[in-house]
Design a protein around this motif. Structure first.
Motif, PDB file in Angstrom:
ATOM      1  N   VAL A  80       0.827  -1.202   0.000  1.00 35.55           N
ATOM      2  CA  VAL A  80       0.000   0.000   0.000  1.00 35.55           C
ATOM      3  C   VAL A  80       0.864   1.255   0.000  1.00 35.55           C
ATOM      4  O   VAL A  80       0.641   2.184  -0.788  1.00 35.55           O
ATOM      5  N   GLN A  81       1.857   1.297   0.869  1.00 37.91           N
ATOM      6  CA  GLN A  81       2.690   2.497   0.952  1.00 37.91           C
ATOM      7  C   GLN A  81       3.455   2.734  -0.346  1.00 37.91           C
ATOM      8  O   GLN A  81       3.549   3.875  -0.825  1.00 37.91           O
ATOM      9  N   ASN A  82       3.986   1.660  -0.928  1.00 39.07           N
ATOM     10  CA  ASN A  82       4.701   1.799  -2.196  1.00 39.07           C
ATOM     11  C   ASN A  82       3.762   2.312  -3.282  1.00 39.07           C
ATOM     12  O   ASN A  82       4.138   3.185  -4.091  1.00 39.07           O
ATOM     13  N   THR A  83       2.547   1.789  -3.305  1.00 39.23           N
ATOM     14  CA  THR A  83       1.578   2.199  -4.324  1.00 39.23           C
ATOM     15  C   THR A  83       1.159   3.647  -4.143  1.00 39.23           C
ATOM     16  O   THR A  83       1.077   4.415  -5.117  1.00 39.23           O
ATOM     17  N   VAL A  84       0.892   4.045  -2.909  1.00 41.72           N
ATOM     18  CA  VAL A  84       0.501   5.432  -2.636  1.00 41.72           C
ATOM     19  C   VAL A  84       1.640   6.390  -2.992  1.00 41.72           C
ATOM     20  O   VAL A  84       1.403   7.470  -3.561  1.00 41.72           O
ATOM     21  N   ASN A  85       2.868   6.003  -2.677  1.00 43.59           N
ATOM     22  CA  ASN A  85       4.017   6.860  -3.035  1.00 43.59           C
ATOM     23  C   ASN A  85       4.082   7.089  -4.539  1.00 43.59           C
ATOM     24  O   ASN A  85       4.318   8.220  -5.003  1.00 43.59           O
ATOM     25  N   VAL A  86       3.870   6.028  -5.312  1.00 44.99           N
ATOM     26  CA  VAL A  86       3.912   6.154  -6.773  1.00 44.99           C
ATOM     27  C   VAL A  86       2.760   7.022  -7.266  1.00 44.99           C
ATOM     28  O   VAL A  86       2.933   7.878  -8.142  1.00 44.99           O
ATOM     29  N   MET A  87       1.577   6.826  -6.689  1.00 51.01           N
ATOM     30  CA  MET A  87       0.416   7.606  -7.103  1.00 51.01           C
ATOM     31  C   MET A  87       0.602   9.085  -6.788  1.00 51.01           C
ATOM     32  O   MET A  87       0.320   9.959  -7.626  1.00 51.01           O
ATOM     33  N   GLN A  88       1.074   9.403  -5.592  1.00 49.43           N
ATOM     34  CA  GLN A  88       1.255  10.801  -5.209  1.00 49.43           C
ATOM     35  C   GLN A  88       2.320  11.473  -6.070  1.00 49.43           C
ATOM     36  O   GLN A  88       2.161  12.646  -6.456  1.00 49.43           O
ATOM     37  N   ALA A  89       3.362  10.737  -6.405  1.00 49.67           N
ATOM     38  CA  ALA A  89       4.398  11.300  -7.278  1.00 49.67           C
ATOM     39  C   ALA A  89       3.831  11.581  -8.667  1.00 49.67           C
ATOM     40  O   ALA A  89       4.145  12.597  -9.295  1.00 49.67           O
TER      41      ALA A  89
END
Length: 390
Positions: A80-89
């Motif tokens: 989840v954290q990896n996915t959210v980081n990619v989405m926010q970037a």
């Protein structure tokens, strides 16, 4: 309102019935919540209706439930954290709210666990895109609003270190195109992945408003609370009555206290588990006088009876498992079927299983293209008949 650990357990328990056999493994959800309970400090997640002014996205785990079996709290949160980081970037903006893609033992929890990574900064929308679990993205209400574009769609693996994270940002105009592209990516990650998509931001007028089915997390929680408060496992009819009262959707038992006597299952190239589940009214199929067969694609999509020329239940209506023997629902994931079907011996364990039908949410029926999308999946399973109507 604020949800604590008991609420999360109730959500997983209620979703294990309402998900129509999909949405992730209930046994994995229980193990993850047991890990969460062992951690210090209270559990608290704000859950509310979408406010129409917060940057938000749909957040889920995508892929094969069997490939994702054995999920832990750390693998979920890392994904989840990896996915959210990619989405926010990709958005160039922070997210303040997550919404479940569907109702399911895992996918109802994913946004809640995700919000816990950002205490006080992220909350969860009380709703989802289907009111059940679905095999593919086009079978959700999110597809019904042209302003709510599916992309950018971010996918990421559960690697613990940033250098090892596998990720992808997809660009496409439809959810069906995202589904097609994501299938190969998820397979490359090992069969499951975190996914964030359908961003709701100022640029699209916070288009999530009106694009989801409201109140469904609370409904799963209420059903789980009903099961938890029962002194003994409730009878199947009582569970159907509770579902109808809580969801305001028709629900009825299809079979009560049958036995799972055969399961065949394999994983497709698109990381979906396809299978056939047989239920008989006797643990020994040779002594059975009534047989029902469920065809699955992660979720249970159609159920036939040996005594009828027409199907028992057809998606988008839900085909929901419940056991009076255990007092719980379960999914089509292999680990969830183990208490009811001995895969090594190829026979029923003798623990009874019931199946309930739950009418699909009106908003799901009413979203353009959803019923047609289910029809395409059903045709791939060999069904060419009429689709249910509201």
């Amino acid at each position: 309102m604020s949800y604590g650990l008991t609420d999360l357990k109730d959500i997983a328990s209620g979703a294990a019935i309402l998900a129509s056999g999909g949405g992730g493994s209930f046994s994995d959800a229980c193990a993850i919540l047991a890990e969460l309970a062992a951690q210090p400090g209270p559990v608290s997640v704000t859950v509310q209706d979408y406010d129409g002014s917060t940057n938000a996205c749909v957040l889920a785990i995508m892929g094969s439930p069997d490939a994702a079996e054995g999920l832990t709290l750390s693998t979920i949160t890392q994904s989840v954290q990896n996915t959210v980081n990619v989405m926010q970037a990709s958005l160039g903006a922070s997210l303040g709210a997550f919404v479940p893609v569907e109702i399911g033992p895992i996918n109802s929890l994913v946004p809640l666990l995700g919000a816990m990574l950002y205490p006080g900064a992220v909350w969860v929308v009380d709703g989802d895109g289907a009111g059940r679990a679905v095999p593919q993205l086009p079978q959700t209400t999110f597809t019904g609003n042209p302003a709510l574009a599916p992309c950018p769609a971010a996918l990421a693996s559960d690697a613990a270190t940033q250098a090892d994270v596998q990720s992808a940002v997809l660009g496409a105009t439809t959810a069906a195109q995202v589904e097609s592209l994501a299938g190969g990516v998820v397979g490359g990650f090992g069969g499951y992945s975190g996914i964030a998509m359908w961003p709701s931001v100022q640029g699209n007028g916070f288009a999530l408003s009106g694009s989801y089915i409201p109140g469904t997390l609370g409904q799963a929680r209420a059903l789980g609370e009903f099961l938890r408060n029962a002194a003994v496992p409730p009878p199947t009819q009582a569970v159907a009555d509770a579902i109808q009262m809580i969801t305001q959707r028709a629900s009825w038992p299809v079979v009560t206290n049958f036995y799972i006597t055969s399961v065949t299952q394999s994983t497709t190239a698109a990381s979906l588990d396809t299978g056939i589940v047989r239920l008989d009214n006797h643990p020994d199929p040779a002594q059975s006088t009534e047989t029902h067969t469920i065809y699955t694609l992660n979720e249970s999509l159609i159920m036939y009876s040996s005594l009828s020329q027409k199907p028992d239940v057809i998606a988008p209506d839900s085909i929901c498992y419940y056991s009076e023997g255990t007092g719980q629902g379960f999914s089509n994931a292999s680990s969830d079927l183990q208490p009811y079907y001995d895969a090594v011996k190829g026979c029923s364990t003798g623990v009874p299983v019931s199946v309930l039908a739950v009418q699909a949410a009106p908003q799901l029926y009413g979203t353009p293209g959803v019923v047609a999308s289910f029809a395409t999946l059903l045709r791939s399973l060999g069904y060419a008949g009429a689709m249910p109507q509201m």
